[in-house]
Design a protein around this motif. Structure first.
Motif, PDB file in Angstrom:
ATOM      1  N   ILE A 141      33.035  23.250  33.399  1.00 12.21           N
ATOM      2  CA  ILE A 141      32.816  24.691  33.556  1.00 12.21           C
ATOM      3  C   ILE A 141      34.057  25.339  34.150  1.00 12.21           C
ATOM      4  CG2 ILE A 141      31.482  26.443  34.793  1.00 12.21           C
ATOM      5  CD1 ILE A 141      29.055  24.576  34.595  1.00 12.21           C
ATOM      6  N   TYR A 142      34.618  24.693  35.156  1.00 16.60           N
ATOM      7  CA  TYR A 142      35.837  25.211  35.798  1.00 16.60           C
ATOM      8  C   TYR A 142      36.951  25.410  34.764  1.00 16.60           C
ATOM      9  CZ  TYR A 142      40.131  25.103  38.589  1.00 16.60           C
ATOM     10  OH  TYR A 142      41.365  25.377  39.134  1.00 16.60           O
ATOM     11  N   LEU A 143      37.192  24.389  33.952  1.00 17.19           N
ATOM     12  CA  LEU A 143      38.259  24.476  32.949  1.00 17.19           C
ATOM     13  C   LEU A 143      37.965  25.546  31.902  1.00 17.19           C
ATOM     14  CD1 LEU A 143      39.285  20.771  32.185  1.00 17.19           C
ATOM     15  CD2 LEU A 143      40.472  22.468  33.573  1.00 17.19           C
ATOM     16  N   ALA A 144      36.718  25.612  31.457  1.00 14.36           N
ATOM     17  CA  ALA A 144      36.349  26.593  30.434  1.00 14.36           C
ATOM     18  C   ALA A 144      36.535  28.019  30.948  1.00 14.36           C
ATOM     19  CB  ALA A 144      34.910  26.365  29.985  1.00 14.36           C
ATOM     20  N   LEU A 145      36.177  28.271  32.199  1.00 13.29           N
ATOM     21  CA  LEU A 145      36.347  29.609  32.771  1.00 13.29           C
ATOM     22  C   LEU A 145      37.819  29.917  33.011  1.00 13.29           C
ATOM     23  CD1 LEU A 145      33.386  29.798  35.324  1.00 13.29           C
ATOM     24  CD2 LEU A 145      33.514  30.779  33.027  1.00 13.29           C
ATOM     25  N   LEU A 146      38.578  28.895  33.359  1.00 13.56           N
ATOM     26  CA  LEU A 146      40.016  29.079  33.557  1.00 13.56           C
ATOM     27  C   LEU A 146      40.686  29.522  32.259  1.00 13.56           C
ATOM     28  CD1 LEU A 146      41.734  28.624  36.142  1.00 13.56           C
ATOM     29  CD2 LEU A 146      42.420  26.431  35.176  1.00 13.56           C
ATOM     30  N   LYS A 147      40.189  29.007  31.142  1.00 14.38           N
ATOM     31  CA  LYS A 147      40.756  29.349  29.835  1.00 14.38           C
ATOM     32  C   LYS A 147      40.215  30.661  29.278  1.00 14.38           C
ATOM     33  CE  LYS A 147      41.001  24.453  28.639  1.00 14.38           C
ATOM     34  NZ  LYS A 147      40.455  23.413  27.766  1.00 14.38           N
ATOM     35  N   ASN A 148      39.094  31.119  29.813  1.00 14.91           N
ATOM     36  CA  ASN A 148      38.453  32.333  29.296  1.00 14.91           C
ATOM     37  C   ASN A 148      38.153  33.307  30.438  1.00 14.91           C
ATOM     38  OD1 ASN A 148      37.761  31.526  26.303  1.00 14.91           O
ATOM     39  ND2 ASN A 148      37.139  29.780  27.544  1.00 14.91           N
ATOM     40  N   PRO A 149      39.197  33.820  31.108  1.00 10.37           N
ATOM     41  CA  PRO A 149      38.980  34.647  32.304  1.00 10.37           C
ATOM     42  C   PRO A 149      38.200  35.932  32.029  1.00 10.37           C
ATOM     43  CG  PRO A 149      41.283  34.746  31.588  1.00 10.37           C
ATOM     44  CD  PRO A 149      40.631  33.638  30.820  1.00 10.37           C
ATOM     45  N   GLU A 150      38.295  36.451  30.803  1.00  7.39           N
ATOM     46  CA  GLU A 150      37.583  37.687  30.478  1.00  7.39           C
ATOM     47  C   GLU A 150      36.074  37.470  30.372  1.00  7.39           C
ATOM     48  OE1 GLU A 150      38.291  35.574  26.666  1.00  7.39           O
ATOM     49  OE2 GLU A 150      39.440  35.947  28.508  1.00  7.39           O
ATOM     50  N   LYS A 151      35.631  36.211  30.304  1.00  2.41           N
ATOM     51  CA  LYS A 151      34.199  35.901  30.216  1.00  2.41           C
ATOM     52  C   LYS A 151      33.627  35.451  31.562  1.00  2.41           C
ATOM     53  CE  LYS A 151      34.830  36.267  25.734  1.00  2.41           C
ATOM     54  NZ  LYS A 151      34.437  37.478  24.985  1.00  2.41           N
ATOM     55  N   GLU A 152      34.489  35.350  32.558  1.00  5.82           N
ATOM     56  CA  GLU A 152      34.093  34.729  33.831  1.00  5.82           C
ATOM     57  C   GLU A 152      32.946  35.467  34.520  1.00  5.82           C
ATOM     58  OE1 GLU A 152      36.134  33.373  38.059  1.00  5.82           O
ATOM     59  OE2 GLU A 152      37.387  34.275  36.497  1.00  5.82           O
ATOM     60  N   ILE A 153      33.079  36.775  34.680  1.00  7.09           N
ATOM     61  CA  ILE A 153      32.049  37.529  35.401  1.00  7.09           C
ATOM     62  C   ILE A 153      30.718  37.484  34.657  1.00  7.09           C
ATOM     63  CG2 ILE A 153      31.343  39.841  36.139  1.00  7.09           C
ATOM     64  CD1 ILE A 153      34.223  40.377  36.915  1.00  7.09           C
ATOM     65  N   ASP A 177      40.793  26.633  45.971  1.00  6.49           N
ATOM     66  CA  ASP A 177      42.047  27.374  45.938  1.00  6.49           C
ATOM     67  C   ASP A 177      41.918  28.724  45.237  1.00  6.49           C
ATOM     68  OD1 ASP A 177      43.349  25.223  47.206  1.00  6.49           O
ATOM     69  OD2 ASP A 177      43.566  24.204  45.289  1.00  6.49           O
ATOM     70  N   PHE A 178      40.711  29.050  44.774  1.00  6.05           N
ATOM     71  CA  PHE A 178      40.426  30.329  44.119  1.00  6.05           C
ATOM     72  C   PHE A 178      41.406  30.588  42.958  1.00  6.05           C
ATOM     73  CE2 PHE A 178      37.713  30.671  47.635  1.00  6.05           C
ATOM     74  CZ  PHE A 178      36.870  31.755  47.496  1.00  6.05           C
ATOM     75  N   HIS A 179      41.565  29.585  42.101  1.00  3.31           N
ATOM     76  CA  HIS A 179      42.363  29.773  40.889  1.00  3.31           C
ATOM     77  C   HIS A 179      41.630  30.658  39.883  1.00  3.31           C
ATOM     78  CE1 HIS A 179      45.660  27.066  41.856  1.00  3.31           C
ATOM     79  NE2 HIS A 179      44.760  26.224  42.356  1.00  3.31           N
ATOM     80  N   LEU A 180      40.317  30.638  39.913  1.00  2.84           N
ATOM     81  CA  LEU A 180      39.530  31.529  39.063  1.00  2.84           C
ATOM     82  C   LEU A 180      39.552  32.920  39.689  1.00  2.84           C
ATOM     83  CD1 LEU A 180      36.502  29.169  38.360  1.00  2.84           C
ATOM     84  CD2 LEU A 180      38.324  29.771  36.759  1.00  2.84           C
ATOM     85  N   SER A 181      40.005  33.896  38.953  1.00  2.00           N
ATOM     86  CA  SER A 181      40.270  35.214  39.533  1.00  2.00           C
ATOM     87  C   SER A 181      39.027  35.880  40.103  1.00  2.00           C
ATOM     88  CB  SER A 181      40.907  36.124  38.476  1.00  2.00           C
ATOM     89  OG  SER A 181      40.052  36.263  37.350  1.00  2.00           O
ATOM     90  N   ALA A 182      37.864  35.602  39.514  1.00  2.00           N
ATOM     91  CA  ALA A 182      36.625  36.260  39.958  1.00  2.00           C
ATOM     92  C   ALA A 182      35.707  35.297  40.705  1.00  2.00           C
ATOM     93  CB  ALA A 182      35.899  36.866  38.754  1.00  2.00           C
ATOM     94  N   TYR A 183      36.276  34.238  41.272  1.00  2.00           N
ATOM     95  CA  TYR A 183      35.434  33.218  41.905  1.00  2.00           C
ATOM     96  C   TYR A 183      34.603  33.786  43.055  1.00  2.00           C
ATOM     97  CZ  TYR A 183      34.044  28.763  43.985  1.00  2.00           C
ATOM     98  OH  TYR A 183      33.323  27.709  44.491  1.00  2.00           O
ATOM     99  N   GLU A 184      35.184  34.715  43.832  1.00  2.00           N
ATOM    100  CA  GLU A 184      34.411  35.308  44.919  1.00  2.00           C
ATOM    101  C   GLU A 184      33.248  36.134  44.370  1.00  2.00           C
ATOM    102  OE1 GLU A 184      35.039  37.922  49.000  1.00  2.00           O
ATOM    103  OE2 GLU A 184      36.733  36.843  48.105  1.00  2.00           O
ATOM    104  N   VAL A 185      33.457  36.762  43.216  1.00  2.00           N
ATOM    105  CA  VAL A 185      32.356  37.469  42.551  1.00  2.00           C
ATOM    106  C   VAL A 185      31.263  36.469  42.188  1.00  2.00           C
ATOM    107  CG1 VAL A 185      31.696  38.847  40.541  1.00  2.00           C
ATOM    108  CG2 VAL A 185      33.901  39.238  41.641  1.00  2.00           C
ATOM    109  N   GLY A 186      31.692  35.291  41.701  1.00  2.00           N
ATOM    110  CA  GLY A 186      30.725  34.248  41.370  1.00  2.00           C
ATOM    111  C   GLY A 186      29.911  33.822  42.576  1.00  2.00           C
ATOM    112  N   LEU A 187      30.581  33.669  43.722  1.00  2.00           N
ATOM    113  CA  LEU A 187      29.875  33.284  44.941  1.00  2.00           C
ATOM    114  C   LEU A 187      28.882  34.371  45.361  1.00  2.00           C
ATOM    115  CD1 LEU A 187      32.790  31.717  47.026  1.00  2.00           C
ATOM    116  CD2 LEU A 187      30.859  30.502  46.003  1.00  2.00           C
ATOM    117  N   THR A 188      29.258  35.632  45.143  1.00  2.00           N
ATOM    118  CA  THR A 188      28.356  36.733  45.465  1.00  2.00           C
ATOM    119  C   THR A 188      27.109  36.676  44.595  1.00  2.00           C
ATOM    120  OG1 THR A 188      30.229  38.110  46.119  1.00  2.00           O
ATOM    121  CG2 THR A 188      28.151  39.238  45.655  1.00  2.00           C
TER     122      THR A 188
END
Length: 359
Positions: A141-153, A177-188
């Motif tokens: 999941i981490y890798l897939a979201l890293l490759k598709n940042p526009e789908k992350e949220i 390390d919060f490499h996923l740009s919207a990871y904090e949104v994910g935690l929310t």
């Protein structure tokens, strides 16, 4: 068959928490295997497996059985079944523990927003599946979201409440390390509809997410926000429940880390906090898995590094768990914090990110 053997060696190194590149690494791995499974593989056997890679050398099946049990599968046959089952009929793996560049079916599913297929797949994975499978899923999941940042949220909106995604991706596959740009949104989103007084499951989710957000704010230098969030999130009654009842203990290790960071901001002496962390860990140590033990060591050592605490706290840590440190580091007279973090990385993200360098 060689493909499956290579996958097994990758999983063994991830479980151990360090790359197998020297003879001493083989010795340490042999001790870890003995400690966890009660079974013996010689240093020389591991050396031939990981470093010599002689295509003409044949290993006994029992060797692969023991390695499979080290990653918490029943035997070599179970590992093969698990690995084969994880591949689609097209030959494209739905999830892969290997390289960033490798395309998986999950990449395609997320890219094309085939959310029903993703849900069906997540639904099919049992909460009681071997941790090895959860680790694989979290990494994929981490890798897939890293490759598709526009789908992350959108992914977070749909799946942050899914039990398997919560465990496999957010806890075991956390992005520290919060490499996923919207990871904090994910935690929310992960925190959505969570009431820490409702159930232990909710308390576990609440503790993990809050502590990861606190950690992030601390690293960003948002000191006031960090302290305010900790104070508003936790109280004595909640802490008592966290320390006594949350299992597995990954969120508890993160809780101690957050408490140390938020207390030391004010310039307080941290000795009593580090001792409290160690006392709690010593009390439950014998009942913990290897991954849980690494989580404790990792979060403690990272707390020392992030807060720039005295090196004496690392000595306290080492003295509390001498056999474990001996197993991981041998008879080294001095052990750096960075080496401790490398050897005890418990969710595998950093190790797997550069796995092509190791195997």
């Amino acid at each position: 068959m060689n493909h499956l053997k290579s996958k097994l060696l990758q999983r063994v190194a991830i479980e151990a928490g360090f790359s197998i590149v020297t003879k001493n690494d083989c010795r340490l791995l042999a001790e870890l295997i003995k400690n966890k499974t009660g079974e013996h593989l010689s240093e020389s056997t591991l050396y031939r497996l990981f470093l010599e890679k002689d295509p003409n050398h044949r290993f006994y099946k029992t060797t692969y059985d023991i390695l499979s049990r080290f990653i918490e599968l029943e035997n070599w046959n179970s590992f093969c079944e698990s690995a084969i089952h994880s591949e689609s009929v097209t030959g494209i793996s739905l999830f892969s523990p290997n390289y960033k560049e490798e395309t998986t079916l999950l990449d395609i599913v997320i890219q094309k927003e085939m959310w029903d297929i993703a849900k069906d797949y997540f639904d099919a994975i049992s909460m009681h599946a071997y941790p090895e499978r959860h680790h694989h899923l979290g990494w994929s999941i981490y890798l897939a979201l890293l490759k598709n940042p526009e789908k992350e949220i959108r992914f977070y909106e749909l799946f942050s409440g899914h039990p398997i995604v919560r465990v496999a991706f957010f806890e075991l596959g956390a992005d520290p390390d919060f490499h996923l740009s919207a990871y904090e949104v994910g935690l929310t989103h992960y925190l959505g509809n969570v009431n820490p007084t409702h159930s232990l499951e909710d308390l576990r989710a609440f503790t993990f997410a809050k502590c990861m957000i606190i950690r992030r704010k601390y690293i960003e230098g948002k000191i006031y926000a960090c302290q305010q969030l900790f104070t508003s999130s936790f109280n004595e009654n909640l802490e008592k429940n966290i320390l006594e009842n949350i299992r597995p203990i990954y969120p508890v290790a993160r809780y101690f880390q957050a408490k140390i960071m938020c207390t030391l901001i004010s310039g307080s002496d941290g000795t009593h906090l580090y001792r409290e962390f160690l006392f709690w860990a010593e009390r439950i140590w014998s009942d913990l898995t290897l991954t849980e033990r690494k989580a404790i060591i990792y979060c403690y050592a990272e707390s020392v590094a992030l807060t720039k605490s005295s090196a004496s706290y690392i000595i306290m840590l080492r003295n509390s768990f001498k056999p474990f440190f001996l197993m991981l580091f041998g008879n080294r007279k001095s052990i750096s914090v960075s080496l401790i973090l490398e050897r005890t990385e418990f969710n595998g993200i950093r190790l797997q990110r550069n796995f092509q360098l190791y195997i």
